[in-house]
Motif scaffolding. Sequence first.
Motif, PDB file in Angstrom:
ATOM      1  N   ARG A   1      40.609  44.451  16.753  1.00 55.66           N
ATOM      2  CA  ARG A   1      41.196  45.196  17.875  1.00 55.66           C
ATOM      3  C   ARG A   1      42.225  44.312  18.549  1.00 55.66           C
ATOM      4  O   ARG A   1      41.946  43.166  18.852  1.00 55.66           O
ATOM      5  CB  ARG A   1      40.099  45.574  18.879  1.00 55.66           C
ATOM      6  CG  ARG A   1      40.557  46.221  20.169  1.00 55.66           C
ATOM      7  CD  ARG A   1      41.034  47.650  19.911  1.00 55.66           C
ATOM      8  NE  ARG A   1      41.753  48.167  21.055  1.00 55.66           N
ATOM      9  CZ  ARG A   1      41.336  49.182  21.796  1.00 55.66           C
ATOM     10  NH1 ARG A   1      40.199  49.776  21.533  1.00 55.66           N
ATOM     11  NH2 ARG A   1      42.060  49.597  22.803  1.00 55.66           N
ATOM     12  N   THR A   2      43.415  44.840  18.744  1.00 62.25           N
ATOM     13  CA  THR A   2      44.417  44.109  19.512  1.00 62.25           C
ATOM     14  C   THR A   2      44.459  44.706  20.914  1.00 62.25           C
ATOM     15  O   THR A   2      44.308  45.911  21.093  1.00 62.25           O
ATOM     16  CB  THR A   2      45.807  44.169  18.845  1.00 62.25           C
ATOM     17  OG1 THR A   2      46.170  45.519  18.636  1.00 62.25           O
ATOM     18  CG2 THR A   2      45.794  43.434  17.522  1.00 62.25           C
ATOM     19  N   MET A   3      44.609  43.837  21.891  1.00 65.91           N
ATOM     20  CA  MET A   3      44.531  44.278  23.278  1.00 65.91           C
ATOM     21  C   MET A   3      45.849  44.877  23.751  1.00 65.91           C
ATOM     22  O   MET A   3      46.924  44.395  23.411  1.00 65.91           O
ATOM     23  CB  MET A   3      44.149  43.116  24.186  1.00 65.91           C
ATOM     24  CG  MET A   3      42.814  42.467  23.833  1.00 65.91           C
ATOM     25  SD  MET A   3      41.439  43.617  23.689  1.00 65.91           S
ATOM     26  CE  MET A   3      41.016  43.420  21.957  1.00 65.91           C
ATOM     27  N   GLU A   4      45.731  45.909  24.549  1.00 68.78           N
ATOM     28  CA  GLU A   4      46.851  46.608  25.165  1.00 68.78           C
ATOM     29  C   GLU A   4      46.613  46.610  26.665  1.00 68.78           C
ATOM     30  O   GLU A   4      45.501  46.308  27.121  1.00 68.78           O
ATOM     31  CB  GLU A   4      46.935  48.022  24.604  1.00 68.78           C
ATOM     32  CG  GLU A   4      47.193  48.037  23.107  1.00 68.78           C
ATOM     33  CD  GLU A   4      47.103  49.425  22.507  1.00 68.78           C
ATOM     34  OE1 GLU A   4      46.753  50.393  23.216  1.00 68.78           O
ATOM     35  OE2 GLU A   4      47.375  49.545  21.309  1.00 68.78           O
ATOM     36  N   PRO A   5      47.604  46.962  27.471  1.00 66.80           N
ATOM     37  CA  PRO A   5      47.446  46.885  28.933  1.00 66.80           C
ATOM     38  C   PRO A   5      46.204  47.559  29.492  1.00 66.80           C
ATOM     39  O   PRO A   5      45.583  47.056  30.417  1.00 66.80           O
ATOM     40  CB  PRO A   5      48.721  47.551  29.461  1.00 66.80           C
ATOM     41  CG  PRO A   5      49.726  47.327  28.387  1.00 66.80           C
ATOM     42  CD  PRO A   5      48.950  47.395  27.090  1.00 66.80           C
TER      43      PRO A   5
END
Length: 143
Positions: free
Chosen positions: A24-28
């Motif tokens: 999972r890549t983090m987003e705002p």
Amino acid sequence: MTSQLYKSNGIYTSYTSTTGRDCRTMEPGTQCFCQHVYKDHKTDFEFIPKERPIRLPCRAPGCKCASYYYVPAKCCSAIKCHCKHAPEEHEEFGNFVCKRAECNKCTGFTSSLLCGCGVPICEHRMTVETGDERENRRKARKH
């Protein structure tokens, strides 16, 4: 895994398995263990810290979160700890020990739930890195 990587001021933040896969890549708007979202954490460094791991402390007033940590969810709800309590019932720092007074068996938030990659979520870690570090891990750097 999201199709695009979100880069915040030269850093990439991802939830990585022991195999090195970014699950999972983090987003705002991605939620942290402290119940705040990624954009509430310090990512606006004038200079990228040389110290590793890079810490992303929460900037919300009164929050004790020392660094962003993703909370995986199962379908539409957050997972529970082996002590049977939800993430928000655990401390937002350290080992994330349960805050409920009657819970004396919790030594820190842990779950045997398997990630979509087949590795238990307890065998994942937060990876905060620069684009060059990401490339060195043989990942494609996207802008």
